[in-house]
Motif scaffolding. Structure first.
Motif, mmCIF file in Angstrom:
data_model
loop_
_atom_site.group_PDB
_atom_site.id
_atom_site.type_symbol
_atom_site.label_atom_id
_atom_site.label_comp_id
_atom_site.label_asym_id
_atom_site.label_seq_id
_atom_site.Cartn_x
_atom_site.Cartn_y
_atom_site.Cartn_z
ATOM 1 N N SER A 71 0.830 -1.208 0.000
ATOM 2 C CA SER A 71 0.000 0.000 0.000
ATOM 3 C C SER A 71 0.866 1.261 0.000
ATOM 4 C CB SER A 71 -0.917 0.001 1.220
ATOM 5 O OG SER A 71 -0.141 -0.004 2.404
ATOM 6 N N ILE A 72 2.174 1.074 0.109
ATOM 7 C CA ILE A 72 3.102 2.202 0.152
ATOM 8 C C ILE A 72 3.657 2.438 -1.249
ATOM 9 C CG2 ILE A 72 5.227 3.090 1.163
ATOM 10 C CD1 ILE A 72 4.825 1.071 3.448
ATOM 11 N N PRO A 73 3.445 3.626 -1.835
ATOM 12 C CA PRO A 73 4.030 3.901 -3.155
ATOM 13 C C PRO A 73 5.500 4.298 -3.026
ATOM 14 C CG PRO A 73 2.779 5.782 -2.427
ATOM 15 C CD PRO A 73 2.589 4.715 -1.382
ATOM 16 N N LEU A 74 6.246 4.141 -4.113
ATOM 17 C CA LEU A 74 7.616 4.658 -4.171
ATOM 18 C C LEU A 74 7.521 6.089 -4.660
ATOM 19 C CD1 LEU A 74 9.942 1.944 -5.742
ATOM 20 C CD2 LEU A 74 10.038 2.901 -3.462
ATOM 21 N N LYS A 75 7.938 7.032 -3.861
ATOM 22 C CA LYS A 75 7.850 8.441 -4.209
ATOM 23 C C LYS A 75 9.037 8.848 -5.070
ATOM 24 C CE LYS A 75 4.247 9.678 -1.751
ATOM 25 N NZ LYS A 75 3.077 10.284 -2.323
ATOM 26 N N THR A 78 13.095 8.676 -4.231
ATOM 27 C CA THR A 78 13.463 7.554 -3.363
ATOM 28 C C THR A 78 14.777 6.954 -3.836
ATOM 29 O OG1 THR A 78 11.143 7.039 -2.924
ATOM 30 C CG2 THR A 78 12.750 5.306 -2.457
ATOM 31 N N VAL A 79 15.684 6.712 -2.904
ATOM 32 C CA VAL A 79 17.002 6.172 -3.230
ATOM 33 C C VAL A 79 16.983 4.655 -3.072
ATOM 34 C CG1 VAL A 79 19.436 6.171 -2.565
ATOM 35 C CG2 VAL A 79 18.134 8.294 -2.493
ATOM 36 N N ILE A 80 17.473 3.962 -4.092
ATOM 37 C CA ILE A 80 17.626 2.505 -4.062
ATOM 38 C C ILE A 80 19.124 2.243 -4.083
ATOM 39 C CG2 ILE A 80 17.051 0.326 -5.172
ATOM 40 C CD1 ILE A 80 14.567 1.890 -4.345
ATOM 41 N N LYS A 81 19.658 1.724 -2.985
ATOM 42 C CA LYS A 81 21.102 1.490 -2.871
ATOM 43 C C LYS A 81 21.446 0.042 -3.186
ATOM 44 C CE LYS A 81 21.743 4.925 0.753
ATOM 45 N NZ LYS A 81 22.176 5.166 2.126
ATOM 46 N N ASN A 82 22.666 -0.163 -3.639
ATOM 47 C CA ASN A 82 23.237 -1.502 -3.851
ATOM 48 C C ASN A 82 22.336 -2.362 -4.744
ATOM 49 O OD1 ASN A 82 25.167 -3.448 -3.611
ATOM 50 N ND2 ASN A 82 24.452 -4.201 -1.642
ATOM 51 N N SER A 97 14.359 -0.545 -1.015
ATOM 52 C CA SER A 97 14.261 0.812 -0.488
ATOM 53 C C SER A 97 14.255 0.700 1.034
ATOM 54 C CB SER A 97 12.994 1.507 -0.997
ATOM 55 O OG SER A 97 11.855 0.970 -0.384
ATOM 56 N N ASP A 98 14.159 1.835 1.701
ATOM 57 C CA ASP A 98 14.143 1.809 3.164
ATOM 58 C C ASP A 98 12.894 1.124 3.708
ATOM 59 O OD1 ASP A 98 16.548 3.134 3.297
ATOM 60 O OD2 ASP A 98 15.636 5.111 3.460
ATOM 61 N N LYS A 99 11.753 1.288 3.014
ATOM 62 C CA LYS A 99 10.488 0.768 3.516
ATOM 63 C C LYS A 99 10.045 -0.518 2.831
ATOM 64 C CE LYS A 99 8.860 5.334 4.784
ATOM 65 N NZ LYS A 99 7.825 6.343 4.626
#
Length: 113
Positions: A71-75, A78-82, A97-99
């Motif tokens: 239910s959480i969108p990627l805004k 948003t940083v995607i690491k590694n 992502s963090d979430k």
């Protein structure tokens, strides 16, 4: 005795050599000792601006995205690491992502950070 590299999937250092491959004892991931498989296959993964992406790069989402199963969108921003490259597929990458964990994203919605 040569040391085995950290696992590219879970980043833990509990790895060992089995024949011509490295094996992670924690997550079971196997990868070849010869090196990067994406360079051998000739597939070049590019972001929305045409920059080449590689394993472990950091990318930024350029557009708000709905995520299936969440239910959480990627805004935007948003940083995607590694990131991890999907074998033989120049249009998708894997990352966290963090979430939200376990994302598979299209490269047309990403730019290299």
């Amino acid at each position: 005795m040569p040391t085995s590299p950290a696992c590219p999937q879970c980043t833990l250092e509990n790895t060992y050599v089995d024949g011509g491959q490295y094996v992670c004892a924690d997550c079971g991931y196997e990868w070849p000792m010869a090196g990067d498989t994406s360079a051998e296959s000739g597939v070049v993964v590019r972001d929305s601006n045409g920059n080449a992406l590689a394993e472990g790069d950091t990318v930024v989402v350029i557009k708000d995205l709905k995520v299936k199963g969440s239910s959480i969108p990627l805004k935007q921003g948003t940083v995607i690491k590694n990131i991890r490259l999907v074998e033989d597929d120049a249009e998708h990458i894997e990352g966290n992502s963090d979430k939200i964990k376990g994302l598979v994203l299209k490269t047309c919605f990403l730019r290299k950070a």
